[in-house]
Design a protein around this motif. Structure first.
Motif: not given
Length: 347
Positions: A201-208
């Motif tokens: 989970m939560m892998v691949g979310i952009s910095n923005q």
């Protein structure tokens, strides 16, 4: 002499029949059974050879060549064996209950009461008209009243209700029985889960799009369990999932126990385009609750869910399928609401 010969022949025949029957009954029925396979129990790092016997209460029962039964939690099997056991269980339920598919029934609630009331009113009007000696005054009024009554009776539309077979729903959730438990009654289906999937989970979310939240298990357990109806009714005027509707809370439940939200956030922002979602279309809310914003098609690609069973259920009771129909054929043409047949919804 002739009688004794006949008796002797009969005895020989019966003896041969017994020998043949015993030989046939002693035959190893498993030797040519194509369902005999080697099962790998990952948790205990052991292998057992046998056939699928049944699935019950989260456990898979395996019968070996000697007829001895072994049971293992579904989650302890390899992913390949879990998929095999799930398909076998679906096949058994299909044979026992007929084709597992939603069915449409007609709800006649209050219909007969309304028709009876109108018929009684017509009878009363007819009686009063018969008792009145000067009926010519009501010549046009009579025609208007009778025509109005006929149109009223014809306007009562029977309401279609889609009734979902609870075995279908149970089969869809079965691969995740180690972390998700289900139950149902005559009206509703209930799902107990913690909302934490097996994948990362939560892998691949952009910095923005990063919200600085951490996935935490949630107590979606009775009496706080998820619930949806087994008798969904299509709305006369469908309301679309959009940037202005259904922005707060879950709208569906994935079969792995993870809630699904509108693809727009509660502020109306497209979560995917804004880079807020991880590799599986999910992220955490402000309450550290993990949820999806897209259809969980990855459950099929990861081999965790069946291609022909629902991958989720809307909280309105309608099933959410992947890219195939329940028959295994290619997806049929969808309507404006991304579904068809009142009971098959694709998103």
């Amino acid at each position: 002499m002739k009688v004794n010969l006949i008796k002797t022949m009969n005895c020989v025949f019966l003896l041969m029949l017994c020998i043949v029957s015993k030989t046939a009954m002693a035959h190893d029925t498993h030797s040519h059974d194509e369902n005999v396979k080697k099962w790998f129990i990952e948790k205990d790092n052991i292998t057992i050879e046998g056939t699928f016997f049944m699935y019950k209460n989260g456990k898979v029962f395996i019968e070996d060549a000697q007829g001895k039964l072994f049971s293992f939690p579904m989650a302890s099997l390899s992913k390949t064996d879990q998929a095999f056991a799930t398909e076998k269980q679906i096949s058994i339920m299909t044979l026992n209950s007929g084709i597992l598919k939603p069915k449409v029934v007609i709800d006649n609630t209050n219909l007969y009461q309304k028709m009876t009331l109108i018929c009684l009113m017509l009878l009363v009007f007819s009686y009063l008209l018969y008792r009145n000696p000067d009926r010519s005054k009501y010549k046009y009024l009579t025609s208007i009243i009778y025509l109005g009554a006929l149109f009223t009776l014809g306007s009562f539309a029977k309401k279609a209700v889609s009734t979902t077979d609870p075995l279908l729903v149970t089969a869809a959730f079965a691969p995740f029985s180690s972390t998700v438990s289900t139950s149902y009654d005559a009206s509703n289906f209930y799902v107990n889960a913690t909302g934490i999937p097996a994948h990362t989970m939560m892998v691949g979310i952009s910095n923005q799009g990063w919200q600085q939240q951490v996935p935490m298990p949630k107590c979606y357990i009775s009496p706080n369990h998820w619930q949806f109806t087994l008798n969904p009714v299509a709305a006369a005027t469908p309301v679309p999932v959009s940037a202005t509707h259904f922005l707060k809370g879950a709208i569906a439940m994935a079969v792995n126990g993870v809630p699904i939200f509108n693809y727009h956030t509660n502020t109306g922002v497209d979560s995917y385009l804004d880079g807020q979602l991880d590799n599986y279309g999910g992220h955490c809310g402000r309450g550290d609750d993990y949820h999806y914003h897209t259809a969980p098609l990855h459950l099929i690609t990861l081999g965790q869910a069946s291609q022909t069973l629902p991958i989720a259920f809307g909280l309105d009771g309608y099933a959410v399928y992947g890219s195939l129909e329940p028959s295994g054929s290619a997806m049929s043409t969808l309507d404006a609401n991304h579904g068809h047949n009142l009971s098959l919804i694709h998103i």
